[in-house]
Design a protein around this motif. Structure first.
Motif, short mmCIF file in Angstrom:
data_model
loop_
_atom_site.label_atom_id
_atom_site.label_comp_id
_atom_site.label_asym_id
_atom_site.label_seq_id
_atom_site.Cartn_x
_atom_site.Cartn_y
_atom_site.Cartn_z
N PHE A 1 4.31 0.45 12.55
CA PHE A 1 3.43 1.47 11.97
C PHE A 1 2.01 0.94 11.81
O PHE A 1 1.79 -0.10 11.21
N VAL A 2 1.06 1.66 12.39
CA VAL A 2 -0.35 1.28 12.30
C VAL A 2 -1.16 2.53 12.02
O VAL A 2 -0.95 3.56 12.65
N ILE B 1 -0.97 1.54 0.79
CA ILE B 1 -0.56 2.65 -0.08
C ILE B 1 -0.10 3.83 0.76
O ILE B 1 0.95 4.43 0.48
N ILE B 2 -0.87 4.16 1.80
CA ILE B 2 -0.51 5.28 2.67
C ILE B 2 0.81 5.00 3.37
O ILE B 2 1.70 5.85 3.42
N GLN B 3 0.97 3.76 3.89
CA GLN B 3 2.21 3.40 4.57
C GLN B 3 3.39 3.51 3.61
O GLN B 3 4.44 4.04 3.98
N SER B 4 3.20 3.04 2.41
CA SER B 4 4.27 3.11 1.41
C SER B 4 4.65 4.57 1.13
O SER B 4 5.84 4.91 1.08
N LYS B 5 3.64 5.43 0.98
CA LYS B 5 3.90 6.85 0.73
C LYS B 5 4.62 7.50 1.91
O LYS B 5 5.55 8.27 1.73
N VAL B 6 4.16 7.17 3.12
CA VAL B 6 4.78 7.75 4.32
C VAL B 6 6.25 7.36 4.39
O VAL B 6 7.12 8.20 4.61
N PHE B 7 6.53 6.07 4.17
CA PHE B 7 7.91 5.63 4.31
C PHE B 7 8.77 6.05 3.12
O PHE B 7 9.99 6.20 3.26
N ASP B 8 8.17 6.29 1.97
CA ASP B 8 8.92 6.88 0.86
C ASP B 8 9.34 8.30 1.24
O ASP B 8 10.47 8.71 0.96
#
Length: 190
Positions: A186-187, A84-91
């Motif tokens: 991304f990690v 979820i965090i990765q998705s938000k960051v890349f959005d």
């Protein structure tokens, strides 16, 4: 010695012998009971210890299963949250790219990138592709660089892709490729 005396003597010897035999039998029986009691105590103690060990092993096994289950649940939850965090960051990154692509700095960036490619592959026939969404910049880019620039039929988030047929090379400076590379690397660390 009279018969009565003899009888008394025989009786006393017989009683003494019977008492001695009785005492020996009683001692032997008591010793046998004591030995059996010790064996019974040892057996009971061993059985109790085995039962205790079995119960402890069962408790440990149950605890390990519950711990493993809890760890799996935590890892699953952590993975979901990271996703979820990765998705938000890349959005957010996509939004920032979209804003950047509308800025004058983006046009300057493309001009510098195209000029650098033209310098690096001077004297070779190269074709530079820009993203479909950047088609409104085509005339400006051609005017400022004098390069062979074509609009690619698909959007690749900006940047350029260049084909050098003589060397069979594709130079991919598209934002889509860089974006995908960054997503892969991304990690989230704790």
């Amino acid at each position: 010695m009279t018969i009565e005396e003899k009888m008394e003597h025989f009786r006393s010897i017989s009683l003494e012998s019977a008492n001695t035999q009785s005492e020996q039998s009683l001692r032997s029986y008591k010793q046998s009971l004591a030995d059996e009691l010790e064996i019974h105590k040892e057996t009971s103690k061993n059985l109790a210890e085995e039962s205790k060990r079995a119960l402890l092993n069962q408790v440990r096994t149950t605890a390990k299963k519950e711990l493993a289950s809890a760890q799996m649940s935590i890892k699953k939850d952590l993975t979901n949250r990271q996703s979820i965090i990765q998705s938000k960051v890349f959005d957010l990154v996509r939004e920032k790219i979209a804003v950047y692509r509308k800025s004058p700095e983006y046009l300057s960036f493309l001009i510098r990138q195209i000029n650098k490619l033209s310098e690096d592959y001077e004297g070779l026939d190269i074709t530079i592709y820009i993203s479909l969404e950047d088609s409104d910049l085509l005339d400006e880019l051609k005017k400022n660089t004098g390069s062979n620039i074509i609009v690619y039929e698909k959007d690749f988030l900006g940047g350029t892709r260049t084909i050098i047929p003589e060397k069979n090379i594709l130079v991919d400076y598209s934002f889509k490729t860089r974006f995908a590379d960054e997503q892969e690397k991304f990690v989230i660390t704790l």
